[in-house]
Every structure is written in C-alpha cells, then in structure tokens.
Design a protein around this motif. Structure first.
Motif, PDB file in Angstrom:
ATOM      1  N   ALA A  30       0.837  -1.206   0.000  1.00 41.69           N
ATOM      2  CA  ALA A  30       0.000   0.000   0.000  1.00 41.69           C
ATOM      3  C   ALA A  30       0.870   1.254   0.000  1.00 41.69           C
ATOM      4  CB  ALA A  30      -0.923  -0.008   1.219  1.00 41.69           C
ATOM      5  N   ILE A  31       1.966   1.212   0.742  1.00 42.95           N
ATOM      6  CA  ILE A  31       2.878   2.359   0.749  1.00 42.95           C
ATOM      7  C   ILE A  31       3.502   2.547  -0.625  1.00 42.95           C
ATOM      8  CG2 ILE A  31       5.029   3.253   1.734  1.00 42.95           C
ATOM      9  CD1 ILE A  31       4.280   1.812   4.349  1.00 42.95           C
ATOM     10  N   LEU A  32       3.882   1.433  -1.262  1.00 41.51           N
ATOM     11  CA  LEU A  32       4.433   1.509  -2.622  1.00 41.51           C
ATOM     12  C   LEU A  32       3.422   2.132  -3.579  1.00 41.51           C
ATOM     13  CD1 LEU A  32       6.256  -1.928  -3.084  1.00 41.51           C
ATOM     14  CD2 LEU A  32       7.310   0.337  -3.209  1.00 41.51           C
ATOM     15  N   ALA A  33       2.186   1.721  -3.468  1.00 43.22           N
ATOM     16  CA  ALA A  33       1.135   2.253  -4.344  1.00 43.22           C
ATOM     17  C   ALA A  33       0.967   3.754  -4.137  1.00 43.22           C
ATOM     18  CB  ALA A  33      -0.180   1.519  -4.087  1.00 43.22           C
ATOM     19  N   LYS A  34       1.057   4.201  -2.893  1.00 45.63           N
ATOM     20  CA  LYS A  34       0.931   5.640  -2.613  1.00 45.63           C
ATOM     21  C   LYS A  34       2.118   6.398  -3.202  1.00 45.63           C
ATOM     22  CE  LYS A  34      -0.231   8.921   1.048  1.00 45.63           C
ATOM     23  NZ  LYS A  34       0.508  10.011   0.415  1.00 45.63           N
ATOM     24  N   TRP A  35       3.314   5.849  -3.069  1.00 45.38           N
ATOM     25  CA  TRP A  35       4.485   6.499  -3.662  1.00 45.38           C
ATOM     26  C   TRP A  35       4.310   6.656  -5.174  1.00 45.38           C
ATOM     27  CZ3 TRP A  35       8.757   3.200  -0.829  1.00 45.38           C
ATOM     28  CH2 TRP A  35       8.899   3.673   0.481  1.00 45.38           C
ATOM     29  N   ALA A  36       3.790   5.593  -5.805  1.00 51.87           N
ATOM     30  CA  ALA A  36       3.581   5.649  -7.254  1.00 51.87           C
ATOM     31  C   ALA A  36       2.510   6.675  -7.609  1.00 51.87           C
ATOM     32  CB  ALA A  36       3.201   4.272  -7.781  1.00 51.87           C
ATOM     33  N   ALA A  37       1.405   6.669  -6.862  1.00 50.28           N
ATOM     34  CA  ALA A  37       0.313   7.607  -7.145  1.00 50.28           C
ATOM     35  C   ALA A  37       0.743   9.053  -6.942  1.00 50.28           C
ATOM     36  CB  ALA A  37      -0.886   7.281  -6.247  1.00 50.28           C
ATOM     37  N   ASP A  38       1.596   9.280  -5.937  1.00 46.56           N
ATOM     38  CA  ASP A  38       2.056  10.639  -5.647  1.00 46.56           C
ATOM     39  C   ASP A  38       3.280  11.032  -6.481  1.00 46.56           C
ATOM     40  OD1 ASP A  38       0.094  10.705  -3.743  1.00 46.56           O
ATOM     41  OD2 ASP A  38       1.438  10.390  -2.035  1.00 46.56           O
ATOM     42  N   ILE A 829      17.288   3.066   5.345  1.00 49.85           N
ATOM     43  CA  ILE A 829      17.304   1.620   5.563  1.00 49.85           C
ATOM     44  C   ILE A 829      15.887   1.078   5.681  1.00 49.85           C
ATOM     45  CG2 ILE A 829      18.057  -0.226   7.102  1.00 49.85           C
ATOM     46  CD1 ILE A 829      20.423   1.578   7.895  1.00 49.85           C
ATOM     47  N   LEU A 830      15.135   1.560   6.653  1.00 47.61           N
ATOM     48  CA  LEU A 830      13.752   1.116   6.882  1.00 47.61           C
ATOM     49  C   LEU A 830      12.810   2.071   6.163  1.00 47.61           C
ATOM     50  CD1 LEU A 830      14.029   0.254  10.689  1.00 47.61           C
ATOM     51  CD2 LEU A 830      14.349  -1.269   8.732  1.00 47.61           C
ATOM     52  N   CYS A 831      12.822   2.008   4.839  1.00 46.20           N
ATOM     53  CA  CYS A 831      12.115   3.027   4.061  1.00 46.20           C
ATOM     54  C   CYS A 831      10.603   2.964   4.280  1.00 46.20           C
ATOM     55  CB  CYS A 831      12.459   2.908   2.581  1.00 46.20           C
ATOM     56  SG  CYS A 831      11.977   1.361   1.795  1.00 46.20           S
ATOM     57  N   PHE A 832      10.055   1.781   4.499  1.00 42.62           N
ATOM     58  CA  PHE A 832       8.610   1.665   4.715  1.00 42.62           C
ATOM     59  C   PHE A 832       8.230   2.049   6.143  1.00 42.62           C
ATOM     60  CE2 PHE A 832       9.443  -1.420   1.266  1.00 42.62           C
ATOM     61  CZ  PHE A 832       8.551  -0.943   0.316  1.00 42.62           C
ATOM     62  N   THR A 833       8.997   1.547   7.112  1.00 41.97           N
ATOM     63  CA  THR A 833       8.681   1.813   8.512  1.00 41.97           C
ATOM     64  C   THR A 833       8.824   3.298   8.835  1.00 41.97           C
ATOM     65  OG1 THR A 833       9.409  -0.408   9.101  1.00 41.97           O
ATOM     66  CG2 THR A 833       9.278   1.205  10.885  1.00 41.97           C
ATOM     67  N   ALA A 834       9.870   3.928   8.307  1.00 44.45           N
ATOM     68  CA  ALA A 834      10.054   5.361   8.534  1.00 44.45           C
ATOM     69  C   ALA A 834       8.890   6.151   7.934  1.00 44.45           C
ATOM     70  CB  ALA A 834      11.377   5.827   7.937  1.00 44.45           C
ATOM     71  N   GLU A 835       8.428   5.718   6.769  1.00 38.70           N
ATOM     72  CA  GLU A 835       7.279   6.385   6.151  1.00 38.70           C
ATOM     73  C   GLU A 835       6.024   6.211   7.005  1.00 38.70           C
ATOM     74  OE1 GLU A 835       6.270   8.072   2.155  1.00 38.70           O
ATOM     75  OE2 GLU A 835       7.135   8.656   4.055  1.00 38.70           O
ATOM     76  N   GLU A 836       5.847   4.997   7.531  1.00 39.09           N
ATOM     77  CA  GLU A 836       4.682   4.738   8.389  1.00 39.09           C
ATOM     78  C   GLU A 836       4.740   5.577   9.661  1.00 39.09           C
ATOM     79  OE1 GLU A 836       2.570   1.014  10.798  1.00 39.09           O
ATOM     80  OE2 GLU A 836       4.507   0.726   9.792  1.00 39.09           O
ATOM     81  N   ALA A 837       5.915   5.651  10.276  1.00 38.29           N
ATOM     82  CA  ALA A 837       6.057   6.428  11.513  1.00 38.29           C
ATOM     83  C   ALA A 837       5.820   7.909  11.255  1.00 38.29           C
ATOM     84  CB  ALA A 837       7.445   6.200  12.104  1.00 38.29           C
ATOM     85  N   TRP A 838       6.397   8.432  10.185  1.00 37.90           N
ATOM     86  CA  TRP A 838       6.223   9.842   9.851  1.00 37.90           C
ATOM     87  C   TRP A 838       4.752  10.153   9.560  1.00 37.90           C
ATOM     88  CZ3 TRP A 838       8.981  14.119  10.323  1.00 37.90           C
ATOM     89  CH2 TRP A 838       8.622  15.249   9.604  1.00 37.90           C
ATOM     90  N   GLY A 845       1.742  15.375   6.245  1.00 41.07           N
ATOM     91  CA  GLY A 845       3.095  15.921   6.181  1.00 41.07           C
ATOM     92  C   GLY A 845       3.919  15.475   4.996  1.00 41.07           C
ATOM     93  N   GLY A 846       3.299  14.845   3.993  1.00 47.97           N
ATOM     94  CA  GLY A 846       4.058  14.381   2.840  1.00 47.97           C
ATOM     95  C   GLY A 846       4.913  13.182   3.204  1.00 47.97           C
ATOM     96  N   SER A 847       5.872  12.892   2.339  1.00 49.62           N
ATOM     97  CA  SER A 847       6.707  11.705   2.538  1.00 49.62           C
ATOM     98  C   SER A 847       7.948  12.036   3.347  1.00 49.62           C
ATOM     99  CB  SER A 847       7.136  11.113   1.193  1.00 49.62           C
ATOM    100  OG  SER A 847       8.086  10.087   1.375  1.00 49.62           O
ATOM    101  N   VAL A 848       8.344  11.113   4.196  1.00 48.00           N
ATOM    102  CA  VAL A 848       9.585  11.272   4.956  1.00 48.00           C
ATOM    103  C   VAL A 848      10.776  11.349   4.020  1.00 48.00           C
ATOM    104  CG1 VAL A 848      10.030   8.784   5.238  1.00 48.00           C
ATOM    105  CG2 VAL A 848      10.866  10.390   6.960  1.00 48.00           C
ATOM    106  N   HIS A 849      10.657  10.765   2.829  1.00 49.37           N
ATOM    107  CA  HIS A 849      11.782  10.700   1.903  1.00 49.37           C
ATOM    108  C   HIS A 849      12.013  12.009   1.146  1.00 49.37           C
ATOM    109  CE1 HIS A 849      12.213   6.507   2.864  1.00 49.37           C
ATOM    110  NE2 HIS A 849      10.928   6.319   2.619  1.00 49.37           N
ATOM    111  N   LEU A 850      11.149  12.987   1.383  1.00 48.72           N
ATOM    112  CA  LEU A 850      11.394  14.324   0.848  1.00 48.72           C
ATOM    113  C   LEU A 850      12.175  15.181   1.839  1.00 48.72           C
ATOM    114  CD1 LEU A 850       7.858  15.012  -0.680  1.00 48.72           C
ATOM    115  CD2 LEU A 850       9.974  14.494  -1.942  1.00 48.72           C
ATOM    116  N   LEU A 851      12.355  14.672   3.046  1.00 52.19           N
ATOM    117  CA  LEU A 851      13.048  15.427   4.087  1.00 52.19           C
ATOM    118  C   LEU A 851      14.552  15.389   3.879  1.00 52.19           C
ATOM    119  CD1 LEU A 851      11.071  14.147   7.208  1.00 52.19           C
ATOM    120  CD2 LEU A 851      10.596  16.166   5.813  1.00 52.19           C
ATOM    121  N   GLU A 852      15.232  16.303   4.563  1.00 59.55           N
ATOM    122  CA  GLU A 852      16.688  16.330   4.526  1.00 59.55           C
ATOM    123  C   GLU A 852      17.248  16.003   5.899  1.00 59.55           C
ATOM    124  OE1 GLU A 852      18.471  19.648   2.497  1.00 59.55           O
ATOM    125  OE2 GLU A 852      16.734  19.877   1.164  1.00 59.55           O
TER     126      GLU A 852
END
Length: 982
Positions: A30-38, A829-838, A845-852
């Motif tokens: 589901a997280i992958l699908a959201k990344w693709a949709a966004d 490393i934990l790309c899915f878990t970090a996204e879930e926590a954020w 707040g958008g994706s954690v992977h857009l953060l610096e």
C-alpha cells in the motif's frame, strides 16, 4: 477495608495508532502504491533540482529470471546509499537498467527451440532476435516489480535497456570510436570457447569447478639433434588434455631447466626406452610409466632406471622430434621442433610441454614467434574437421570418454607405441561456462580484439586487420603477451597504461579492491570483443578484400543513424550501399556479422545513461556491484571509457561480497539451501531484508538463513518499539511546550550530546559507505541509550509529572528532537517503517523521503558532560546488577522496592553521585551515599560498591514510587497529590 482509589485515569500514558505488530508484508504494498500515485520520485527530483548531484550508476542485471538474494542484496544496498545521499540534500537520481543482449537470454530462447526439437539456426535471424527481445521484455517487467517491492526508488518508468534503439545506437557508436582510432584488430588467437554454446566467452562468463581428467605421458621420437645420443631417444610430454595431441605442432623446453636422458632396462639389460625428461621430475615420471612398461612381463620382473647424460635446457636448441602419428603423412609428417619456452616449469609432468598453438596462449605466442601457425582443426562444436587426417569428424573434445584411457586418442597412441601412461585420476580446477555449466576449451579462431598494449596515439589506419586471420606487422605490439609491459616500445600511451592510471585515481571501497583490479588489468590479455551468436549488437564494420576495415566518419555516422531508427536489426536488413555512400562500392566490402561481447554493451552504459541524461563528460560518483565484477562490469566499463575518453567512467567503486547460506555455502537449488528474497518479503516484509543488508559486513561474503533473519527481526522490533514509544509519548505535543537546551535538566542535555555524537557518526559512516556501521550505531543508540536508559529513567516523569512540569516539558522536547532525527536516520534503511512512523505523526506531512538531514546542533556536544554521565551509567549498571538477585529471589518485584547504599572510596566519585538524584537515575526508593572506611582499600580496586535491601517506604498509589512521605501503602506522594489535586 475500602478499596484503594484507582488513579489510572490521572496517569499520562502514551497514546498512538502506530501498532507494535508491524504487519510489513501487508502494509508495504500500500505504501508503494501511494508512492507511485504521488510520483514520489518525481517530487524528489523537483525538490533537489539544482543541488549538488550524486549519481550511482546501476550495473545492469540480466533480464532472464526471478531475482535471487544476490540481486536483493545489491539493489537494497544501492537504494540505501541513494536515499542517504538524498537525505544529505543532494540530487541523487537512480536510473535502473538491464542487460538485454547475449547468451543468458539467447540460451533460454534456444532451450525453447530444443524442447520443440527445432533448430534455431534455420530460423530467420531477425525473427530469432525478435523472440529474444520479447523474452527480455517479459523479464524486465517481472524484475522491475520485484525490485520495486524491495523498496528501491528510481526512474522505473524510464530505465535504461541495452536493447533500446538509442542504446544500441550508442553502443555501436562507442565501438566505432575504437575503430576510428585504430583500436581494433582481427586476429586468430586462442580464446575461451564453449563448444556447447558455440561461441567465444569472456573471462567474466567463466567459472572454475574441480574435475578429474585423464593424464597421459606421450613419447615423441627425436630424429635430429646437435646431441648425437638423443637421436632415437624419446622426448616425453605430459598433458591432461589428450584431445590436443592431434593438433600438436612442437615441443617446448625450459632454457634453464636441467634435463636427463633417463634409460629404462629390464633384468636382462634390454633397453626398454630412452627418455628425455627434466631431472627434478624423474621420480614422478618413473612411477607413472612403470605399470605400462611392465605389461606382459612376469610379476617378478623389475625395471632398472639409470641417468645417462645431463643437459642444460639451452643445449636442446635445434632438436627435432616427430609426431607419434607421423605415418599419416601430411600435417603429421612435419617436423616437431623443440622450442625454448620461459613458461616451462618443473612443477609437474616431465619438464617438456607439447605445443598446440590452436589451444593455448603460451603455445600460440611461442609457435607464432617461430613461424608456426594455427591449423583450426577443431570446429565450433568441439569436433575435429571432417578432413582432418586423425580423428576427423570425431569428438566432442570435452567428452571425458573421448579423452579417457580407452578413448580413441589414447587407443591410437597406444597402438603407435607412444602412450607411456594414461590414467583418469588427475584432479584439478577447470573453466566452465557459467551459463551451460559445460567445460570450455581454448580455441584459436578469427576474432575481433581491442589491444591492451598497442600505442593508441600511433596506431595506423591499416593496422586493424590483415587477411588470413593474422594481425599485420604494425599490430605486433597488440599480440605480445600482457607481461610485455604497460606500453609498447614506449611509443605512446596504451589502453593498459591509461586504465592502470585511472585505477590509481579512483577511490576503491574497500581499499584492498584496488589491488585486485590492478592485478587483473595488469595481467589481462587483449580484449576479445566478438561473439558468434545472433542476439546482440553487431560489430558493424565493413572489411575489404585485403582484410582491412573501413574507417570513415561519415559512413559511421550513417550506421549510427540507422541504428537509432531501427535498432541493431538495421544491420541485418540494411541497404549496405546506402550506408557506404557514393564513395564506396558495396561489392568491395563485406559487412561483419559477429556480435559484440555483451561486456562491451554494459561497459558502454555510461555513455547512453550518464552522459545522455546529465551531459557530456559527466561521470558517475559511484559504481557498486559484487566482487566478481572486478573482472566483469567494473573492468569492461573502465576499458571502454579509457579507450574512448582517456579516463574511468566513475569516481569511486564499491565492492560487496556474496550472499551465502547460514553455513557459509554457496546457495544452490540442488543443495536445497536457497533463501528466496521474494519469500522473505512475502512473509516478513522488505524492511526486514533491508535491515539485514545494512547490518552485514557486506564488504565480505555474508550469511543469511532463518536464524539470521530471526535476529534481524528482533533488532527490527526494538527499533519499531522505539518509534512507537516516541509517537505515544509525544501525543499532543506542541511548539509551546518546548524548552530551550539551556533550561533543560542535565540528563536531557546529556542525551542531546549523545544525539550530536550519533549524528556525526552517521555522517561519517555515510561518507565511508559503511552502513553496517551506520545501522549498528543507530540500533545501539535506540536500544542502549534510549530504551534501556533514557526512556527507562524518564517514564516516571512522562507518566506522572504535571503537564507543565519543566522536567516533563524538557523530556518531551528532547523526544520531539529524537523523533525528527531518528525517523530521518532510519529512512534510507527502513524506508517503509520510517514512512509509516512519519505519516502516523504527520498524516498530511508528505513523505519522509522528501526530508533532509536533521538539524542536530553540533554545539550540543559536551565532552565533560559525556564523561560525567558515562561514569554515572557505569554506576547505574553496577547497581542494577546488585538488585537482580533480589528480583530473582522475589524479595523485590521491581527496582523501585529497593534501597541502596553506595559505599564510596573515592572523593571524586562521592561528589559525582551527590551531584545528582541517583535514586531517580537508578530507579530505586533511595540511595544513601557513605564514605568507605578510612584506610580500607576498595574491593578489587573499585571506587564504589553497592549494598541493596528491600525498602521500608510505602508505595505511592499513583506513581508506584516508594517514598518517605507516603503515609500508607496506596496513598499519594506529594507530587502526585499536587497533580491530582490540580
């Protein structure tokens, strides 16, 4: 007695929707699908536009099957690095790619033909190539989904494929650059050849396996010599490839080896044989041949061996022998000269080596230097030419029975009286095709080469090819052995020299990898770039009747344009006169139909991926592959770029090891020890696999098994619980609650100090590409510094202090800082878990992977504070150890029920403990600090010892602390009264 009041509703317990049970296998898609949709990848490119760029160039896997653990390890490590560079604020694009040409795919398509009992050679080449393309497209689609399921983020909508038209055009364009500068020649030299696949192989396509071969000793009668007593004697050779005897053309001796005339007699002094062998090998020789010489004799007969004469190797110059099958006439009747060979040793055999220039590199160069040419007796399928006088039409030469002691070669040699010994018991390592798993041979065939030692700046236009499959005299430098040196006569830079300089100017991770590739490039032969296959980019050259290839920039430009329009198929359907143009006649030229080595394809990817997308002369910051690619992609990319650009295509190269099973063995379906990454993901989730990759010492071979993954899952749960605690403890936190570091208690400032140290360590690990160090630092911080220490101490403050308590506010301020940092640190490393926590804390707040990278103040570092609290923690750990027996014996249920007395033998330590509330730090009822007896030495040299006992204080009914102001069990302490009363 009335029931005690229930204060649970007055305790500020953590609240969060972030579950303890991860359920990654269900959540991650589901997280992958959201990344693709966004369009997360597109968002990231826009957000980082204009920043410093970091390019990790993807080494292309073959598009021919489901991914395995090696693929998973490689792609995850790449993704971790790319995400970490993006986290650091850089523009870090990732363009995945696939190698779509060559044997891996062609072999699979051929298998389908063989299953239908069809011959692919009878199929139209363009149709067959279309089937190969369709097969590759199918697996690109499958592997793309599998790589994405690992959480690998990249430009999946526009990957690079070596079979795209623009890629094929770029590949042929790179080839033509070599042609235009004269860096190609066609020559007949021995190359590794697969009789099963009927093509030459690159070294990187060969793997070595232990086999048992037939070893034979063969006698060549000496017919001429400057040493009279040698005439009529036999020069004996030893070989483990009997099939090469039918193409023998000479013998080699060591110029500095001592030889003897070794004579065998029976009991009647009848001479059974006079043999020329190396003095140091007479014992081995005698043991091998005695059984044969004793055949037909009585069991009581013995042989007498004697050494008659000694000869220094050079004395054998001019000696001539004859082939055992000389009676066949023609080729076999020609003299077999004894030639001086520096490569001859006395490690094994007889000290004399038979020379077959068709089937050995040393053989080829020595014979060539003495005017002896290959004869091309063995065909591509491993059989001898039908017209060959001995063994014509027979084979295959890699068949053990064919080579065996009772096979046709040994049988004929025995009948000719030349077979002195034969046994099928010699164990050694031998090259095999890593596709078909069949043995390969060295076979001399006309092939196209890129020379390693030819002076690039002075290669004349006509040097590339001569007729008859031999290089012209101007190409001699390219046919010298690699040991001839980096330059050819000092006339100019060579490809080898440029490549060695480029290696020295490249960063290698780990450093020892530089020695490995340096040795490989320093010792490698010329690069054979031609293959006798159908699927791939053709060597699009025109060769005239004299064997010279056309070098015309305008013709080359038309060829490249044709490939851009129609792909490599355009060469097979071309109007060659149109490509040649008005200045040349197609009748005067023959188009080359050999296919390029796929390593040249993949070695050119920097041209049509990096330069095509990011600009001319842009090169990758990093190449990252397994250690086998020192002889594969790292090297082919290096040579291709050095030959066309004079430099490496990369700034740095990272090498990782292989994924082995739990016992350190190579994974194999036949062994039943394969750990399937897709199964792991389906059961446990990709983040578990990603954490395993990051936690390994991947610079070496790594192990994976159910037990290993169980340990990884345990480490993951602890990290997840850290996030869960942070999210729960921060429920309702707002900016108005924050406390400045200068107003915080010392414990909070100490934790900020630890965070600053962690931040520096993670930055250093990122720069070094040491993510096992990164993961270890992160998990140790979460487990040891936070969960087992900071959280443990401050849970009382969190649960029971008033919301406006400065200590509680300071604690929550630090928790907020920790969350903002840790979620970013974990994201690569934990790309899915970090996204879930954020997303749990910031749903919009958008994706954690857009953060610096988090804003951690290096000024929080305080060496004095760190040293002080390091000592406090040591004392706390010791106190906890002393309480444990009381817990085990059920004297106390928790440390809160214990009183402690700290007996201190050092004034500084006494001052340290009195400077803090050590009962709070130790989570006990009280701590009395007393000085040790004067003059009494501390036990075992320690400065503090603890005495513990059950407290007499009553327990607060709300916070459960045992305190002196609690008048009776269940009553409230002063703090709790204030909070409840408020």
């Amino acid at each position: 007695m009335a029931d005690a009041p229930d204060y649970r509703d007055t305790v500020f317990l953590p609240t969060t929707d972030f579950p303890m049970k991860a359920g990654l296998a269900q959540k991650e898609p589901a997280i992958l699908a959201k990344w693709a949709a966004d369009d997360l990848y597109g968002q990231l490119r826009k957000a980082r536009a204009g920043r410093e760029r970091f390019i990790l160039h993807d080494g292309p896997p073959y598009a021919n099957g489901d991914i395995h653990m090696g693929h998973a390890m490689n792609k995850v490590l790449k993704d971790i690095i790319v995400r970490s560079q993006s986290l650091a604020g850089k523009d870090a694009p990732y363009v995945p790619g696939w190698d779509c040409h060559g044997l891996p795919i062609e072999w699979k398509v051929e298998e389908a033909y063989r299953a239908k009992k069809l011959n692919k050679d009878e199929v139209d080449p363009v149709q067959f190539r279309a089937e190969c393309r369709a097969y590759a497209e199918k697996w690109v689609g499958i592997q793309r989904e599998q790589f994405q399921r690992l959480g690998v983020m990249g430009d999946w909508d526009d990957p690079y494929l070596t079979m795209k038209y623009e890629a094929e055009a770029a590949i042929v364009g790179e080839l033509l650059k070599f042609a235009e500068t004269g860096q190609l020649y066609r020559g007949a030299k021995p190359v590794m050849w697969s009789p099963v696949e009927k093509t030459a192989l690159a070294e990187a396509e060969v793997e070595y396996e232990d086999i048992t071969s037939t070893q034979i000793d063969v006698a060549f009668e000496i017919v001429e010599s400057a040493i009279p007593e040698l005439v009529g004697a036999y020069a004996v050779i030893w070989t483990t490839t009997p099939w090469t005897i039918p193409v023998n053309q000479a013998l080699a001796y060591g110029p500095e080896v001592d030889y003897v005339l070794y004579v065998c007699e029976d009991q009647n002094e009848t001479v059974l044989g006079r043999f020329l062998v190396a003095r140091d090998l007479t014992d081995q020789f005698r043991k091998r041949v005695e059984p044969s010489l004793l055949q037909g004799k009585s069991e009581h007969d013995t042989l007498i061996w004697s050494t008659r004469e000694f000869y220094f190797g050079n004395a054998l110059a001019g000696t001539i022998a004859r082939h055992p099958m000389h009676k066949l006439g023609g080729f076999f009747a020609k003299p077999r000269p004894l030639l001086a060979g520096d490569f001859v040793t006395t490690d094994a055999g007889t000290g004399l080596v038979h020379m077959a220039p068709d089937h050995g590199e040393d053989d080829f160069f020595l014979c060539k230097a003495n005017g002896i040419d290959p004869v091309f007796a063995v065909e591509g399928d491993g059989k001898y030419r039908a017209d060959w006088a001995w063994m014509g039409g027979q084979g295959s030469v890699i068949n053990p029975k064919f080579n065996g002691p009772e096979g046709p070669i040994c049988t004929d040699l025995r009948e000719a009286g030349a077979l002195l010994a034969a046994s099928a018991d010699f164990k050694h390592s031998y090259p095999h095709s890593w596709r078909s798993k069949a043995k390969v041979i060295f076979r001399c065939t006309p092939q196209w080469f890129i020379p390693m030692d030819a002076p690039i700046s002075v290669i004349p236009a006509e040097a590339g090819i001569s007729g008859g499959g031999e290089a012209t005299s101007s190409q001699e430098s390219a046919e010298t052995p690699a040991s001839a040196g980096v330059t050819a006569g000092g006339n100019g830079p060579t490809l080898r020299g440029i490549a060695l300089d480029a290696i020295a100017n490249t960063r290698w991770v780990p450093e020892k990898a530089e020695n490995r590739i340096t040795a490989m490039v320093a010792g490698r032969p010329d690069w054979v770039i031609s293959r006798q296959r159908a699927w791939g980019v053709p060597i699009a050259l025109y060769v005239d009747k004299d064997g010279n290839y056309l070098r015309d920039a305008a013709v080359n430009a038309r060829i490249v344009d044709a490939f851009k329009a129609g792909g490599a198929d355009a060469w097979f359907t071309a109007d060659h006169q149109a490509l040649l143009g008005a200045n040349y006649s197609a009748a005067d030229y023959e188009p080359v139909v050999d296919i390029l080595d796929v390593w040249f394809d993949s070695g050119s990817t920097h041209a049509f991926t990096i330069e095509a997308r990011y600009g001319k002369d842009v090169r990758a910051n990093l190449y990252l592959e397994g250690s086998d690619q020192h002889r594969g992609w790292f090297q082919s990319s290096l040579l291709e770029s050095c030959g066309t650009r004079g430099r490496a295509p990369y700034d740095a190269v990272l090498t990782h090891g292989f994924a082995l099973d739990g016992k350190g063995k190579k994974m194999s379906k036949s062994e039943g020890n394969v750990v399937d990454p897709l199964k792991v993901i389906g059961e446990s989730g990709a983040d578990i696999l990603r954490l395993w990759v990051a936690s390994t010492d991947y610079f070496e071979d790594v192990r994976i098994s159910k037990e290993v993954l169980a340990g990884t899952s345990d480490a993951y749960r602890k990290l997840r619980n850290t996030f869960r605690y942070l999210l729960g403890a921060l429920d309702g936190f707002s900016e108005t609650e924050k406390v400045a570091p200068g107003e915080m208690p010392e414990l909070e400032r100490y934790v900020l100090n630890l965070l600053a140290e962690l931040d520096a360590e993670l930055k250093a690990a990122t720069a070094a590409y040491e993510f096992n160090r990164y993961a270890r630092a992160l998990t140790d911080f979460a487990n040891n510094d936070l969960s087992a220490f900071f959280f443990d101490i401050r849970k009382d403050v969190l649960y029971c202090d008033a919301p406006d308590s400065i200590t509680r506010r300071a604690y929550r301020t630090v928790l907020d800082t920790l969350f903002e940092a840790l979620v970013r640190y974990a994201a690569p490393i934990l790309c899915f878990t970090a996204e879930e926590a954020w997303g749990t804390r910031y749903p919009e707040g958008g994706s954690v992977h857009l953060l610096e990278w988090p804003a951690v103040d290096a000024g929080w570092t305080d060496d004095d504070l760190r040293m002080k609290w390091a000592l406090i923690r040591q004392h706390r750990l010791k106190l906890t150890g002393e309480i444990e027996p009381l817990r085990r014996d059920k004297i106390v249920r928790s440390s809160l029920e214990a009183d402690a007395t700290a007996v201190v033998y050092d004034a500084a330590q006494a001052s340290l403990l009195r400077s803090i509330d050590f009962a709070e730090i130790g989570i006990v009822a009280k701590v009395d600090i007393v000085d040790g007896d004067a003059g009494v030495e501390a036990p075992a040299g320690e400065s503090v010892r603890f005495e513990v006992a059950k407290t007499e204080y009553e327990k607060c009914g709300r916070c459960w602390r045992h305190l002196p102001e609690v008048v009776e069990d269940g009553a409230l302490c002063a703090r709790c009264e204030d909070v409840v009363g408020a």
